[in-house]
Design a protein around this motif. Sequence first.
Motif, PDB file in Angstrom:
ATOM      1  N   UNK A 230       0.827  -1.207   0.000  1.00 15.73           N
ATOM      2  CA  UNK A 230       0.000   0.000   0.000  1.00 15.73           C
ATOM      3  C   UNK A 230       0.858   1.252   0.000  1.00 15.73           C
ATOM      4  N   UNK A 231       0.282   2.320  -0.524  1.00 16.91           N
ATOM      5  CA  UNK A 231       0.808   3.680  -0.398  1.00 16.91           C
ATOM      6  C   UNK A 231      -0.312   4.484   0.252  1.00 16.91           C
ATOM      7  N   UNK A 232      -0.452   4.397   1.594  1.00 21.61           N
ATOM      8  CA  UNK A 232      -1.638   4.941   2.278  1.00 21.61           C
ATOM      9  C   UNK A 232      -1.898   6.412   2.026  1.00 21.61           C
ATOM     10  N   UNK A 233      -0.851   7.217   1.907  1.00 23.24           N
ATOM     11  CA  UNK A 233      -1.049   8.655   1.758  1.00 23.24           C
ATOM     12  C   UNK A 233      -1.789   9.011   0.470  1.00 23.24           C
ATOM     13  N   UNK A 234      -1.814   8.062  -0.480  1.00 30.95           N
ATOM     14  CA  UNK A 234      -2.521   8.308  -1.747  1.00 30.95           C
ATOM     15  C   UNK A 234      -3.678   7.333  -1.939  1.00 30.95           C
ATOM     16  N   UNK A 235      -3.989   6.560  -0.905  1.00 27.20           N
ATOM     17  CA  UNK A 235      -5.131   5.660  -0.982  1.00 27.20           C
ATOM     18  C   UNK A 235      -4.930   4.497  -1.929  1.00 27.20           C
ATOM     19  N   UNK A 236      -3.663   4.104  -2.167  1.00 25.11           N
ATOM     20  CA  UNK A 236      -3.366   3.014  -3.097  1.00 25.11           C
ATOM     21  C   UNK A 236      -3.092   1.733  -2.320  1.00 25.11           C
ATOM     22  N   UNK A 237      -3.599   0.609  -2.816  1.00 28.37           N
ATOM     23  CA  UNK A 237      -3.428  -0.661  -2.115  1.00 28.37           C
ATOM     24  C   UNK A 237      -3.656  -1.810  -3.094  1.00 28.37           C
ATOM     25  N   UNK A 238      -2.946  -2.906  -2.902  1.00 29.29           N
ATOM     26  CA  UNK A 238      -3.147  -4.101  -3.707  1.00 29.29           C
ATOM     27  C   UNK A 238      -2.854  -5.337  -2.865  1.00 29.29           C
ATOM     28  N   UNK A 239      -3.506  -6.442  -3.192  1.00 29.73           N
ATOM     29  CA  UNK A 239      -3.219  -7.725  -2.545  1.00 29.73           C
ATOM     30  C   UNK A 239      -2.142  -8.480  -3.311  1.00 29.73           C
ATOM     31  N   UNK A 240      -1.628  -7.895  -4.384  1.00 25.91           N
ATOM     32  CA  UNK A 240      -0.563  -8.481  -5.192  1.00 25.91           C
ATOM     33  C   UNK A 240       0.779  -7.959  -4.694  1.00 25.91           C
ATOM     34  N   UNK A 241       1.862  -8.446  -5.311  1.00 26.25           N
ATOM     35  CA  UNK A 241       3.198  -8.002  -4.913  1.00 26.25           C
ATOM     36  C   UNK A 241       3.622  -6.725  -5.623  1.00 26.25           C
TER      37      UNK A 241
END
Length: 615
Positions: free
Chosen positions: A569-580
């Motif tokens: 994840x990149x929390x400050x930009x609301x980005x997230x993935x369950x992948x690598x």
Amino acid sequence: MNLNLYSEPFSKNGNLAGEGFKRLLGRPNLDLLQTLVRESLQNVIDATLPGFAPEARIRLRRLGIEERAALTGVVLATLPQGLASREALQNSTEKEELWVLEIADFGTVGLSGPTEADVPPAPDERANFVNFLKNVGAARDSHQGGGTYGYGKSSLYGMSTCSLVLVDSQTFELGRPVRRFMACHLGDAFDVDSSTPGPRRFTGRHWWGMSGEGDSIAPATDENAIALSKSLGIFPRAETDSGTSIVILDPELDFSSLEKLGPELVTCVLLNFWPRMAQTTNADRRLHVTIEIDGETIEMPSPEAFPPLDLFCRALADVRTGSANLHKIKSQRPAKDLGRLAFAPGISAPRHPLCAPGGSDVLVNSSHIAVMRPVELVVKYIRGSAYPDPTLEWAGVFVCSKDSEVEEAFAQAEPPTHDDWVPNNLPKGRQQTMVRVGMRDLRVHADNFVPVRSLERSADAGGPSLAATSGQMGKFLGPVSSRGAGKPTAPGRIAASVKKGVRVTALEMIGLSIAADGSRVANFHADLFNDGSKGPISVLIEPKLVVDGGGIDAVGVPDHLIPTVQCVALPSHGLMTADSTLAVGLSEGQITASIRLVEGAAITAGARILEGVQS
């Protein structure tokens, strides 16, 4: 001109006694001050005139000598016959310092309509006066408004040590401006001596005003009302300043620590009404609140400047704009769209100086969904799973559908204090099913937003223990950082003297947690620097087994020995993935990663940049 006292007698068919009225609130989840603020400001929003932005003023002040004289000598010149009521009023009015708590609104319809409960309002009028001062349990009369029962007004009397409120309202009667003033006290039922002519049993409800027609009481009006309001120091109003001032006499507050009251009120207002105070709220719907404590005006921050409400505002904006990231909450039987849910993860920012300690667990570290109806007043917060790293937090917002059947179902599921959705409040059928399904799905989303549960939520007696993992950290984790597993650096902190370029630092282990299936997970973070010189990029997290201090790839290794990435994840930009691989585009900040540990084996992990956004 002294006001007249009217004490309500029991009718031959019975009445609700004063003490019964005060019990209508039941046992709310909130404390009395929070309930009072919620109910009062909710009423302000419901009563706002078209084209006006709702405005409320909350003020705590001491009555001066002349104001006290007007109270005791004009308003309360005659005291009730009931001993308990008489003593309560005397105990309050004879205090060395007499405080009042005022809640006033402007740009609202005011306490309009008839002043007698048996007179129906005109077709375009609301029966606000009698519903507030005389009736009990009136149904809501504003479409999809915040209130549903009208019971919350009992919190006003509950806040007063002597259960007395003064009401000053600038309103309209049959289209013309009118000023109204009345006082009301809720006491215990009492009997009078049988030798006294007339009624012998009284409910304990008392009003001070002008004698009405027959057996009734009416408010003081116009010049008389204005003179009373001025003599008591109540907020001045012109005929165009329609609205109501409610003065709570001798409030139940701790006057030895008034410095705590400002933050408490600010926190309470923002936690409950931030959706109507956010910068994205239309100007004619935006709530404005001012607070004054003993002559000092308290700053009211915007919710965007009051973390973590900034995250909630971001999630609400996604709901309002119909973002592609929304979750649709639905029921199958009946087939209904119940509402929309949005999430906003981010860095846990420092709390505002006016954030009250212990105001809510939402303020400690947010991992909650705020739920509301289309009127956009917070009903409650549903707690979910928190990030393992306390420097991260998330916020969710659910707004139920505007569909009349759905909105009515959630409205009727609220208790009198409007602080919950309780399916069992509804009879079995379509509406109960919709609320039950909606609440169930929201809890599932709250628990599953973060792929791994935090240590606090995993520490039940029947769950797996982290003690073994913590004690064997060297065994399970390779040399992922030269700084070791200490206190993490401040999130997003980048030295100004370093040329950023496009790079990612070594992963640093920040903690351990338990996944939903009971497996152990290691949590890492790293700083991503991205000046945009390479265009959109992705970050790849590569976990490896450790053999003799070095990492090896998974070629030829059995599946059960392969460490896997659970979340990047990149929390400050609301980005997230369950992948690598996480596509970050041109963004930068702190990357977080969660990697499933391999039983009996050590792991390490690396992070590298991939040019171009990976699909």
